[in-house]
Design a protein around this motif. Structure first.
Motif, PDB file in Angstrom:
ATOM      1  N   PHE A 102       0.829  -1.204   0.000  1.00  0.00           N
ATOM      2  CA  PHE A 102       0.000   0.000   0.000  1.00  0.00           C
ATOM      3  C   PHE A 102       0.866   1.258   0.000  1.00  0.00           C
ATOM      4  O   PHE A 102       0.489   2.280  -0.578  1.00  0.00           O
ATOM      5  N   GLY A 103       2.020   1.198   0.655  1.00  0.00           N
ATOM      6  CA  GLY A 103       2.934   2.335   0.617  1.00  0.00           C
ATOM      7  C   GLY A 103       3.385   2.660  -0.791  1.00  0.00           C
ATOM      8  O   GLY A 103       3.515   3.830  -1.169  1.00  0.00           O
ATOM      9  N   MET A 104       3.635   1.624  -1.599  1.00  0.00           N
ATOM     10  CA  MET A 104       3.984   1.853  -3.004  1.00  0.00           C
ATOM     11  C   MET A 104       2.876   2.625  -3.707  1.00  0.00           C
ATOM     12  O   MET A 104       3.140   3.529  -4.510  1.00  0.00           O
ATOM     13  N   GLY A 105       1.626   2.265  -3.404  1.00  0.00           N
ATOM     14  CA  GLY A 105       0.501   2.956  -4.030  1.00  0.00           C
ATOM     15  C   GLY A 105       0.397   4.410  -3.634  1.00  0.00           C
ATOM     16  O   GLY A 105      -0.248   5.205  -4.315  1.00  0.00           O
ATOM     17  N   GLN A 106       1.034   4.774  -2.506  1.00  0.00           N
ATOM     18  CA  GLN A 106       1.027   6.165  -2.051  1.00  0.00           C
ATOM     19  C   GLN A 106       2.345   6.876  -2.334  1.00  0.00           C
ATOM     20  O   GLN A 106       2.535   8.006  -1.884  1.00  0.00           O
ATOM     21  N   GLY A 107       3.246   6.203  -3.037  1.00  0.00           N
ATOM     22  CA  GLY A 107       4.510   6.842  -3.405  1.00  0.00           C
ATOM     23  C   GLY A 107       5.567   6.832  -2.326  1.00  0.00           C
ATOM     24  O   GLY A 107       6.579   7.535  -2.447  1.00  0.00           O
ATOM     25  N   ALA A 108       5.387   6.027  -1.273  1.00  0.00           N
ATOM     26  CA  ALA A 108       6.376   5.961  -0.182  1.00  0.00           C
ATOM     27  C   ALA A 108       7.455   4.942  -0.550  1.00  0.00           C
ATOM     28  O   ALA A 108       7.634   3.914   0.120  1.00  0.00           O
ATOM     29  N   TYR A 109       8.199   5.229  -1.615  1.00  0.00           N
ATOM     30  CA  TYR A 109       9.126   4.237  -2.160  1.00  0.00           C
ATOM     31  C   TYR A 109      10.350   4.024  -1.278  1.00  0.00           C
ATOM     32  O   TYR A 109      10.862   2.902  -1.195  1.00  0.00           O
ATOM     33  N   GLY A 110      10.814   5.068  -0.621  1.00  0.00           N
ATOM     34  CA  GLY A 110      11.966   4.902   0.256  1.00  0.00           C
ATOM     35  C   GLY A 110      11.653   3.969   1.415  1.00  0.00           C
ATOM     36  O   GLY A 110      12.416   3.034   1.709  1.00  0.00           O
ATOM     37  N   GLN A 111      10.521   4.199   2.082  1.00  0.00           N
ATOM     38  CA  GLN A 111      10.103   3.320   3.174  1.00  0.00           C
ATOM     39  C   GLN A 111       9.844   1.908   2.666  1.00  0.00           C
ATOM     40  O   GLN A 111      10.186   0.916   3.328  1.00  0.00           O
ATOM     41  N   ALA A 112       9.232   1.815   1.476  1.00  0.00           N
ATOM     42  CA  ALA A 112       8.924   0.498   0.921  1.00  0.00           C
ATOM     43  C   ALA A 112      10.203  -0.287   0.644  1.00  0.00           C
ATOM     44  O   ALA A 112      10.273  -1.492   0.928  1.00  0.00           O
ATOM     45  N   ALA A 113      11.220   0.379   0.121  1.00  0.00           N
ATOM     46  CA  ALA A 113      12.483  -0.312  -0.171  1.00  0.00           C
ATOM     47  C   ALA A 113      13.085  -0.884   1.111  1.00  0.00           C
ATOM     48  O   ALA A 113      13.553  -2.035   1.135  1.00  0.00           O
ATOM     49  N   GLN A 114      13.074  -0.100   2.179  1.00  0.00           N
ATOM     50  CA  GLN A 114      13.623  -0.576   3.454  1.00  0.00           C
ATOM     51  C   GLN A 114      12.791  -1.724   4.024  1.00  0.00           C
ATOM     52  O   GLN A 114      13.326  -2.747   4.477  1.00  0.00           O
ATOM     53  N   GLY A 115      11.466  -1.559   4.015  1.00  0.00           N
ATOM     54  CA  GLY A 115      10.593  -2.586   4.577  1.00  0.00           C
ATOM     55  C   GLY A 115      10.652  -3.883   3.796  1.00  0.00           C
ATOM     56  O   GLY A 115      10.651  -4.980   4.374  1.00  0.00           O
ATOM     57  N   LEU A 116      10.701  -3.782   2.469  1.00  0.00           N
ATOM     58  CA  LEU A 116      10.766  -4.989   1.650  1.00  0.00           C
ATOM     59  C   LEU A 116      12.118  -5.672   1.777  1.00  0.00           C
ATOM     60  O   LEU A 116      12.213  -6.907   1.697  1.00  0.00           O
ATOM     61  N   ALA A 117      13.171  -4.890   1.997  1.00  0.00           N
ATOM     62  CA  ALA A 117      14.484  -5.494   2.251  1.00  0.00           C
ATOM     63  C   ALA A 117      14.451  -6.311   3.540  1.00  0.00           C
ATOM     64  O   ALA A 117      15.003  -7.422   3.610  1.00  0.00           O
ATOM     65  N   GLU A 118      13.772  -5.784   4.567  1.00  0.00           N
ATOM     66  CA  GLU A 118      13.643  -6.544   5.807  1.00  0.00           C
ATOM     67  C   GLU A 118      12.820  -7.807   5.581  1.00  0.00           C
ATOM     68  O   GLU A 118      13.154  -8.894   6.098  1.00  0.00           O
ATOM     69  N   ALA A 119      11.740  -7.693   4.806  1.00  0.00           N
ATOM     70  CA  ALA A 119      10.904  -8.856   4.531  1.00  0.00           C
ATOM     71  C   ALA A 119      11.692  -9.928   3.781  1.00  0.00           C
ATOM     72  O   ALA A 119      11.547 -11.133   4.056  1.00  0.00           O
ATOM     73  N   ARG A 120      12.524  -9.520   2.840  1.00  0.00           N
ATOM     74  CA  ARG A 120      13.349 -10.493   2.100  1.00  0.00           C
ATOM     75  C   ARG A 120      14.321 -11.196   3.040  1.00  0.00           C
ATOM     76  O   ARG A 120      14.513 -12.418   2.958  1.00  0.00           O
ATOM     77  N   ALA A 121      14.910 -10.426   3.958  1.00  0.00           N
ATOM     78  CA  ALA A 121      15.856 -11.036   4.903  1.00  0.00           C
ATOM     79  C   ALA A 121      15.148 -12.035   5.818  1.00  0.00           C
ATOM     80  O   ALA A 121      15.666 -13.127   6.086  1.00  0.00           O
ATOM     81  N   LEU A 122      13.964 -11.663   6.295  1.00  0.00           N
ATOM     82  CA  LEU A 122      13.206 -12.575   7.144  1.00  0.00           C
ATOM     83  C   LEU A 122      12.827 -13.842   6.377  1.00  0.00           C
ATOM     84  O   LEU A 122      12.920 -14.964   6.907  1.00  0.00           O
ATOM     85  N   ALA A 123      12.384 -13.676   5.132  1.00  0.00           N
ATOM     86  CA  ALA A 123      11.992 -14.834   4.326  1.00  0.00           C
ATOM     87  C   ALA A 123      13.177 -15.755   4.078  1.00  0.00           C
ATOM     88  O   ALA A 123      13.037 -16.992   4.090  1.00  0.00           O
ATOM     89  N   ARG A 124      14.333 -15.147   3.860  1.00  0.00           N
ATOM     90  CA  ARG A 124      15.541 -15.953   3.638  1.00  0.00           C
ATOM     91  C   ARG A 124      15.867 -16.767   4.889  1.00  0.00           C
ATOM     92  O   ARG A 124      16.169 -17.962   4.807  1.00  0.00           O
ATOM     93  N   ASP A 125      15.770 -16.119   6.061  1.00  0.00           N
ATOM     94  CA  ASP A 125      16.052 -16.838   7.304  1.00  0.00           C
ATOM     95  C   ASP A 125      15.027 -17.936   7.562  1.00  0.00           C
ATOM     96  O   ASP A 125      15.363 -18.988   8.137  1.00  0.00           O
ATOM     97  N   LEU A 126      13.777 -17.677   7.148  1.00  0.00           N
ATOM     98  CA  LEU A 126      12.717 -18.666   7.340  1.00  0.00           C
ATOM     99  C   LEU A 126      12.722 -19.748   6.264  1.00  0.00           C
ATOM    100  O   LEU A 126      11.956 -20.711   6.358  1.00  0.00           O
TER     101      LEU A 126
END
Length: 739
Positions: A424-448
Motif C-alpha cells: 500500500f505504501g507503493m501505491g502512495q509513493g512511499a518508495y523509500g520506506q517500501a524499499a527498506q521494509g521490503l528489504a527486511e521482509a526479504r531477509a526474514l523470508a531468507r532466514d525462514l
C-alpha cells in the motif's frame, strides 16, 4: 440512526433546523441516553432540501488518525489514498457539493472532530455539519444546542407508547406515569428501559419497584444528582435480568456496529452462555430494549454497550471475550482471503464490508494487547485484498504499521505484514520506506527459508526500483527471483512478476520481452471472473503495446481495463487507464480527446498523490502529450477541455472512455448525471432492481445479502440522488445510461 418511532421534541427539532439553516456547525450537547442521536436523525430527515444528508457514526472509532477515513466511508466518497493533508482532500471532494454531514458521538474524538469540522467548513462552502457529543468541540464556528430531558408531556407519551408495545392494554392510575417519568428525570433511554420492564412486572408493581430503587440510592446521602437517573435505570434493568441475560449483555458489549447471529454464537456460547439458551436469551434482551434486532443484524446503543463493557470488565471476562471476538473476525478475514482472487471477489468484498466496524475492533484488540500481535498481523495480511479492492490504502498501512511497532521480533507474520503495508505504501509513493521494509521482509523470508515470501518481497522490491528509475537494479532483483515467483504456487506473486516485469522491460526498450510478459499477466486470472488483477494485467498489456508503437491495440486493452477498474473502485488503475488513453489520442492527433482525458486522469491522480508512480519515463510521455495538445488547441481551449475532464462525473468518464467516445466541449453533465455518478457499482445494481420494481427483500435474495444491507444501499441511493422515494429512483434510472 433511530430504531423505534420518534416521540416528542417537536420544538427542539424545529429550533435545530432553523439554527442549521443559518449556522454551518451545530453541536447537540448532552449526557448519554438523553436522545441526541435520535434528535439528530429527525433533524437530518427534515434537512434533505439542503442537498445530500449523510450520517457518520463514530462510536466505534477509537483512532483519531482514522477520522477522515471513517468520514470518507460514511459519506460514500472514494478513499483519499494520498498521504499528507487527508482532511484537506476530503474538503476538496466536497468543495462543490451541498450536503449536511452528521457526525454522531464525537466526545471521545472531540479535538480531532473540531479540527476536521473547521477544515471541512473552510474548504467546502456548501457543507453544514451537525454533531452529537457529551462535550462541546470548542471551535469558533460552533453553535451549541443543549439537549435537555423531555418535557413531562413528551416523557409521558414516550412511556405510554413503549409500555403499549411491551404489554398491550396496560393502564396506570392517574398521575402514576408522570411520577415515574419525573423519577427518571425525563431521560428517554431511562424511560424506555423502565417501560420495557412491563414484560416481566405487573403494571401495579412497576412504580413501587422503581421507587424502591431510588430510595436505596438516596438513603443516607444527598438527593440523587441530575442524570444519575439513567445510571439508576441501567442498574435496575441489569439487576432484574437473569444471570444468563446479564452475562450475555456483558459479552455482547465487545461487538461494534451491527453483528449477526453466527458471530454471537461464535463469541458468546461455550463461555458466557450455553448454546441451547442463546436464541431465547437474545429474544429476551431485545424485548427488554437492551438489544435492537432488524433483518438479521443486532445492534446495541452506545450507552448500553458502555454499561455492558463495565460489567464485563468487572467480571474478569473482558480479555477472553475480546479474544473470542478477534478470533471470529480473524476467521472471517481468512475466509475472505480464500475468495478474493476468484469470481466471488465482489460478493466477498461486500460481505466483509458489512463487518468493517468489528474488523477494526478486532485489529485494535490485537495491537493493544501484549501477546496478541502475531494474530493481528495474520489478520492484517488476510485483509490485504479487502483493502485493495476497496481502495482503502490508509487502513492497509495504518493497522499493520501499528501492530508491527509492537511486534519487532523476526517471524513469518512480521514478514507477511511488511509485504502488506509496503504494497500500500507503493501505491502512495512511499518508495523509500517500501524499499527498506521490503528489504527486511526479504531477509526474514531468507532466514525462514520461505521461497514464496522471498519471491513476493523480491518482485515488489523490483517494482519499487523500477518506479525509482533504477532499472538496472530492478532487472537484477527481478531476474534472480523470477523462477521462484513462477513456481511458488501463489497467483498474486506470479502476476506481479509478469506485470511488473513487463513494465520494467518496456521502459528499458525490450519490446519483445515486455509483450510476452504482459501476455502472460493477462492469462493468470483469465476466465475466473476476478476483476482487480485482470484490470491491472490489461493495463500493463496496454502499456507495452503503447511503448512499442501499437496505439490501437493499446486502446483496446485500456477500454477493457477501464471498466474493470471502475467496477472495483481502483483510482490508481483508473488513472493509469485514462492517462494512457490520452497518450493514444495524442498519437492519433486527437487533441480534444487528449485534453479531456488528461483532465479526467488528473482527477484520479489527485486521490493518489503520485501521478504516474513518479516514473520519469512515463512523466515524459505525459508532458509531451499535453504539450502537443496545448499547441494544437491553444491554451484557453486546452484548459477548458482539461477542466471539463477534471470535473466530469466518473460514470460519464468511464462510459465515454470505454467506447472511445469523447464528449464535445459544449456538452455539460446534467444534475441527474452528476447524481447518478455518485453511486458505487453495487448501488447502481441495486438502483436498477429498484427501478424494475423489486422489493428490498427480493433484492437481498438476488444478491445473497441481508435485507438490512440492502436497506442501507437504498438509503444511500436516495440520499445521493436527492430522491424522495423509490418512484423517483425509477424515473432517474430509466432516463439514464444505467437503465
Amino acid at each position: 440512526m433511530g430504531g423505534d418511532s420518534f416521540v416528542g421534541r417537536e420544538r427542539d427539532v424545529a429550533d435545530v433546523v432553523r439554527l442549521l439553516r443559518r449556522a454551518r456547525l451545530v453541536t447537540l450537547l448532552g449526557p448519554g441516553g438523553i436522545g441526541k442521536t435520535r434528535l439528530a436523525g429527525e433533524v437530518a430527515a427534515r434537512m434533505r432540501d439542503v442537498g445530500d444528508v449523510r450520517v457518520v457514526e463514530l462510536a466505534v472509532l477509537r483512532q483519531a488518525d482514522l477520522l477522515p477515513e471513517a468520514v470518507v466511508a460514511g459519506l460514500g466518497l472514494p478513499e483519499v489514498t494520498a498521504g499528507g493533508d487527508a482532511v484537506g482532500r476530503v474538503a476538496e471532494h466536497l468543495r462543490d457539493r451541498e450536503m449536511l454531514v452528521v457526525l454522531d458521538t464525537c466526545e471521545h474524538l472531540a479535538e480531532a472532530c473540531a479540527v476536521f469540522a473547521e477544515r471541512l467548513l473552510a474548504g467546502a462552502p456548501g457543507v453544514r455539519v451537525l454533531t452529537t457529543s457529551r462535550e462541546a468541540l470548542n471551535t469558533s464556528a460552533e453553535h451549541v444546542r443543549v439537549v435537555r430531558p423531555l418535557p413531562e408531556s413528551d416523557a409521558v407519551r414516550l412511556f405510554e407508547e413503549r409500555a403499549a408495545a411491551a404489554r398491550p392494554g396496560t393502564t396506570f392510575p392517574d398521575g402514576a406515569v408522570a411520577a415515574m417519568c419525573r423519577r427518571l428525570d425525563g431521560i428517554p433511554l431511562a424511560i424506555e428501559l423502565a417501560a420495557a420492564r412491563l414484560r416481566d412486572l405487573p403494571p401495579d408493581e412497576l412504580p413501587h419497584r422503581l421507587d424502591d430503587r431510588f430510595r436505596v440510592l438516596a438513603a443516607g446521602r444527598t438527593p440523587v444528582p441530575r442524570h444519575r437517573a439513567l445510571r439508576t435505570a441501567l442498574d435496575w434493568s441489569h439487576d432484574l435480568l437473569s444471570p444468563a441475560e446479564r452475562r450475555l449483555w456483558a459479552a455482547l458489549s465487545v461487538f461494534a456496529g451491527g453483528f449477526d447471529l453466527a458471530a454471537i454464537r461464535d463469541v458468546c456460547t461455550g463461555g458466557p452462555v450455553a448454546a441451547d439458551d442463546l436464541d431465547g436469551l437474545l429474544a429476551d434482551l431485545v424485548g427488554k430494549s437492551i438489544l435492537q434486532h432488524d433483518d438479521g443484524l443486532y445492534r446495541m446503543l452506545d450507552t448500553l454497550r458502555q454499561y455492558g463493557h463495565e460489567r464485563l470488565e468487572a467480571s474478569g471476562g473482558r480479555d477472553a471475550c475480546r479474544r473470542r471476538h478477534r478470533d471470529h473476525y480473524l476467521r472471517a478475514a481468512e475466509r475472505f482471503a480464500a475468495r478474493w482472487t476468484t469470481g466471488e471477489q465482489r460478493d466477498a468484498v461486500d460481505d466483509l464490508d458489512a463487518q468493517r466496524a468489528n474488523l477494526w475492533a478486532a485489529l485494535e484488540y490485537s495491537y493493544e494487547t501484549p501477546g496478541e500481535e502475531a494474530a493481528g498481523l495474520r489478520m492484517a495480511t488476510a485483509l490485504r485484498g479487502f483493502w485493495l479492492c476497496t481502495a482503502r490504502f490508509v487502513e492497509g498501512r495504518f493497522f499493520p504499521d501499528l501492530t508491527l511497532e509492537r511486534h519487532p521480533g523476526p517471524s513469518r507474520e512480521r514478514a507477511e505484514a511488511l509485504l502488506v503495508t509496503h504494497w500500500f505504501g507503493m501505491g502512495q509513493g512511499a518508495y523509500g520506506q517500501a524499499a527498506q521494509g521490503l528489504a527486511e521482509a526479504r531477509a526474514l523470508a531468507r532466514d525462514l527459508r520461505d521461497d514464496r515470501l522471498y519471491a513476493a518481497a523480491s518482485q515488489l522490491h523490483a517494482a519499487v526500483l523500477t518506479f525509482r528509475d533504477d532499472t538496472d537494479g530492478a532487472l537484477d532483483v527481478w531476474t534472480r527471483t523470477r523462477e521462484a515467483a513462477l513456481t511458488c504456487g501463489d497467483p498474486v506473486v506470479e502476476i506481479h512478476s509478469h506485470g511488473y516485469g513487463a513494465l520494467l522491460h518496456a521502459v528499458r526498450g525490450d519490446d519483445a520481452t515486455a509483450l510476452a510478459l504482459s501476455r502472460q499477466a493477462v492469462g493468470v486470472f483469465a476466465g475466473t471472473g476476478e476483476r482487480y488483477f485482470q484490470g491491472w494485467a490489461h493495463c500493463m498489456r496496454a502499456l507495452t503495446h503503447f511503448l512499442g508503437g501499437r496505439g490501437v491495440r493499446a486502446a483496446a486493452h485500456l477500454r477493457t481495463a477501464v471498466r474493470l477498474k471502475h467496477d472495483v473502485e481502483d483510482p490508481s488503475g483508473l488513472a493509469s487507464c485514462l492517462e494512457m488513453l490520452a497518450w493514444v489520442a495524442a498519437g492519433e492527433g486527437e487533441a480534444r480527446g487528449t485534453a479531456w482525458l488528461l483532465g479526467a486522469a488528473e482527477a484520479q491522480w489527485r486521490r493518489i498523490g503520485v501521478p504516474l508512480f513518479g516514473m520519469r519515463a512515463l512523466r515524459d510521455v505525459h508532458d509531451r502529450s499535453a504539450a502537443e495538445a496545448r499547441a494544437a488547441l491553444g491554451g484557453d481551449l486546452f484548459d477548458e477541455l482539461f477542466t471539463r475532464g477534471l470535473r466530469l462525473p466518473q460514470d460519464r468518464v468511464v462510459a465515454a472512455a470505454a467506447v472511445g467516445a469523447f464528449p464535445e466541449p459544449d456538452e455539460r453533465p446534467g444534475s441527474r448525471d452528476e447524481a447518478l455518478s455518485r453511486l458505487t457499482p453495487r448501488e447502481r445494481e441495486v438502483a436498477k432492481l429498484v427501478a424494475a420494481g423489486l422489493t428490498n427483500r427480493e433484492i437481498a435474495e438476488r444478491f445473497t445479502l441481508s435485507k438490512r444491507t440492502v436497506d442501507a444501499h437504498v438509503e444511500h441511493i436516495l440520499a445521493k440522488l436527492g430522491a424522495p422515494g423509490r418512484e423517483a429512483v425509477t424515473g432517474l434510472v430509466e432516463e439514464s445510461p444505467l437503465g
